[in-house]
Design a protein around this motif. Structure first.
Motif, mmCIF file in Angstrom:
data_model
loop_
_atom_site.group_PDB
_atom_site.id
_atom_site.type_symbol
_atom_site.label_atom_id
_atom_site.label_comp_id
_atom_site.label_asym_id
_atom_site.label_seq_id
_atom_site.Cartn_x
_atom_site.Cartn_y
_atom_site.Cartn_z
ATOM 1 N N GLY A 46 -23.305 3.874 63.279
ATOM 2 C CA GLY A 46 -24.732 3.795 62.956
ATOM 3 C C GLY A 46 -25.651 4.472 63.931
ATOM 4 O O GLY A 46 -26.866 4.375 63.801
ATOM 5 N N ARG A 47 -25.083 5.193 64.899
ATOM 6 C CA ARG A 47 -25.937 5.907 65.854
ATOM 7 C C ARG A 47 -25.313 7.270 66.175
ATOM 8 O O ARG A 47 -24.156 7.341 66.608
ATOM 9 C CB ARG A 47 -26.104 5.114 67.136
ATOM 10 N N LEU A 72 -33.957 10.112 55.791
ATOM 11 C CA LEU A 72 -34.958 9.242 56.423
ATOM 12 C C LEU A 72 -36.086 8.896 55.460
ATOM 13 O O LEU A 72 -36.637 7.790 55.493
ATOM 14 C CB LEU A 72 -35.543 9.933 57.665
ATOM 15 N N LYS A 73 -36.419 9.836 54.602
ATOM 16 C CA LYS A 73 -37.497 9.627 53.647
ATOM 17 C C LYS A 73 -37.144 8.551 52.626
ATOM 18 O O LYS A 73 -38.015 7.780 52.196
ATOM 19 C CB LYS A 73 -37.814 10.938 52.936
ATOM 20 N N HIS A 74 -35.886 8.468 52.251
ATOM 21 C CA HIS A 74 -35.469 7.547 51.191
ATOM 22 C C HIS A 74 -34.766 6.293 51.694
ATOM 23 O O HIS A 74 -34.544 5.364 50.923
ATOM 24 C CB HIS A 74 -34.547 8.283 50.203
ATOM 25 N N THR A 79 -33.735 4.937 61.419
ATOM 26 C CA THR A 79 -34.806 5.420 62.287
ATOM 27 C C THR A 79 -34.349 6.702 62.985
ATOM 28 O O THR A 79 -33.172 6.842 63.332
ATOM 29 C CB THR A 79 -35.148 4.359 63.360
ATOM 30 N N PHE A 80 -35.274 7.609 63.154
ATOM 31 C CA PHE A 80 -34.975 8.833 63.907
ATOM 32 C C PHE A 80 -35.851 8.839 65.149
ATOM 33 O O PHE A 80 -37.078 8.811 65.057
ATOM 34 C CB PHE A 80 -35.269 10.069 63.053
ATOM 35 N N ILE A 86 -30.613 6.340 64.161
ATOM 36 C CA ILE A 86 -30.291 4.962 64.542
ATOM 37 C C ILE A 86 -30.488 4.062 63.326
ATOM 38 O O ILE A 86 -31.582 3.992 62.768
ATOM 39 C CB ILE A 86 -31.190 4.481 65.697
ATOM 40 N N THR A 87 -29.434 3.386 62.937
ATOM 41 C CA THR A 87 -29.486 2.538 61.738
ATOM 42 C C THR A 87 -29.759 1.078 62.105
ATOM 43 O O THR A 87 -29.574 0.670 63.260
ATOM 44 C CB THR A 87 -28.158 2.607 60.968
#
Length: 324
Positions: A46-47, A72-74, A79-80, A86-87
């Motif tokens: 997740g990272r 990231l949009k959807h 998180t970026f 980073i999830t």
């Protein structure tokens, strides 16, 4: 060869979209690239840094960044930050690990944990705040996390230490002497005092706060009352010895009706004696020596102040009688 020509023709007519590898020998669809990026994120727990995807996928970085932006949009659970993906499930794991450390230590510094996991402190703080009561079993105060049991033990220490104090003491001194936590001690003291669980008052705030036990205040009040009642006056220097900083203000608030002189506070009864002596002198058209009626420590300035006040009172009384 025919297949390659067909693909190129479809690309020229915008019938399909493909992403070529850096070698140009392979290509994949944007959908497949997205799936492979998502698989890599999962494989890295997740990272993952975006730049690390390029050697893995062998695709131009711009294509990777376009797909990541779309992800990231959807997907709001990702998180970026600082070039890294980073999830939320990665943060879940971090917070669970922090909670285990918290249970062992009782308290943890959030900024130190941020350094440990190489995360922005703001991101980690928000992640913890969102998980307090679920994955984090503790309380957040400033830059520190505490367990409930730690707070209870600290509260008991504060109550025990300050219950044993019998004279005014700077709170900061006690905090240093007994290694108490400053950020917790000040609000805890106020709470205990307000609830009546500590018989004391707190004067001043933060580093200037002074703890004044009720037992000291009672002894202080008793000493002042005893001397003032027996002698009809009390010098400000004596009040200073009793650790009353503003002696004049203290006497005005506790014994209204008296007269605050330059060096001492005079009782109402002493003023009445002088005034009665002056009234008698006025009736008999004679002089009055008030010095013997006043306490010996009074200065000439103090005596003059008493005389001025009493003469004004006598004149006003005579004026009122004449009007009748």
């Amino acid at each position: 060869r025919n297949a390659v020509q067909i693909v190129l023709k479809l690309l020229e007519t915008n019938r399909i979209k493909l992403v070529f590898t850096k070698t140009g020998k392979e290509y994949l669809t944007p959908k497949q690239l997205r799936l492979e990026i998502e698989d890599e994120i999962l494989a890295h727990s997740g990272r993952l840094a975006v730049v690390d995807l390029q050697p893995i996928l062998n695709v131009d970085i711009h294509n990777i960044e376009d797909v990541v932006s779309d992800i990231l949009k959807h997907d709001k659970s990702i998180t970026f930050m600082n070039g890294e993906i980073i999830t939320e499930y990665y943060l879940d794991g971090v917070v669970e690990e922090i909670n285990e450390s918290l249970e062992d230590a009782g308290q943890l510094c959030i900024s130190a944990q941020a350094q440990k996991f190489s995360l922005p402190a703001s991101l980690l703080r928000q992640a913890m705040e969102n998980r307090i009561g679920t994955l984090i079993h503790g309380y957040m105060e400033g830059d520190t996390l505490y367990t409930a049991s730690f707070l209870q033990r600290h509260s008991a220490r504060v109550r025990g230490v300050f219950s044993a104090i019998t004279e005014p003491t700077p709170v900061r001194l006690i905090i240093q002497q007994y290694s108490l936590l400053e950020s917790l001690t000040y609000p805890e003291l106020k709470k205990l005092s307000d609830e009546g669980r500590l018989a004391a008052s707190i004067k001043g705030t933060d580093s200037r706060a002074v703890y004044i036990p009720r037992i000291f205040s009672l002894a202080q009040e008793l000493a002042v009352t005893s001397f003032f009642t027996q002698n009809g006056y009390i010098e400000y220097t004596n009040l200073g010895k009793l650790q009353i900083a503003d002696g004049k203000g203290y006497m005005k608030s506790q014994y209204s009706g008296g007269l605050a002189l330059d060096t001492c506070y005079l009782s109402r009864d002493s003023l009445d004696d002088v005034q009665a002596h002056l009234e008698e002198a006025a009736v008999n058209a004679s002089f009055a020596d008030v010095q013997p009626l006043l306490p010996s420590p009074l200065t000439e300035k103090d005596v003059n102040m008493v005389c001025e006040m009493c003469v004004q009172a006598v004149n006003q009384k005579q004026t009122e009688q004449n009007l009748k």
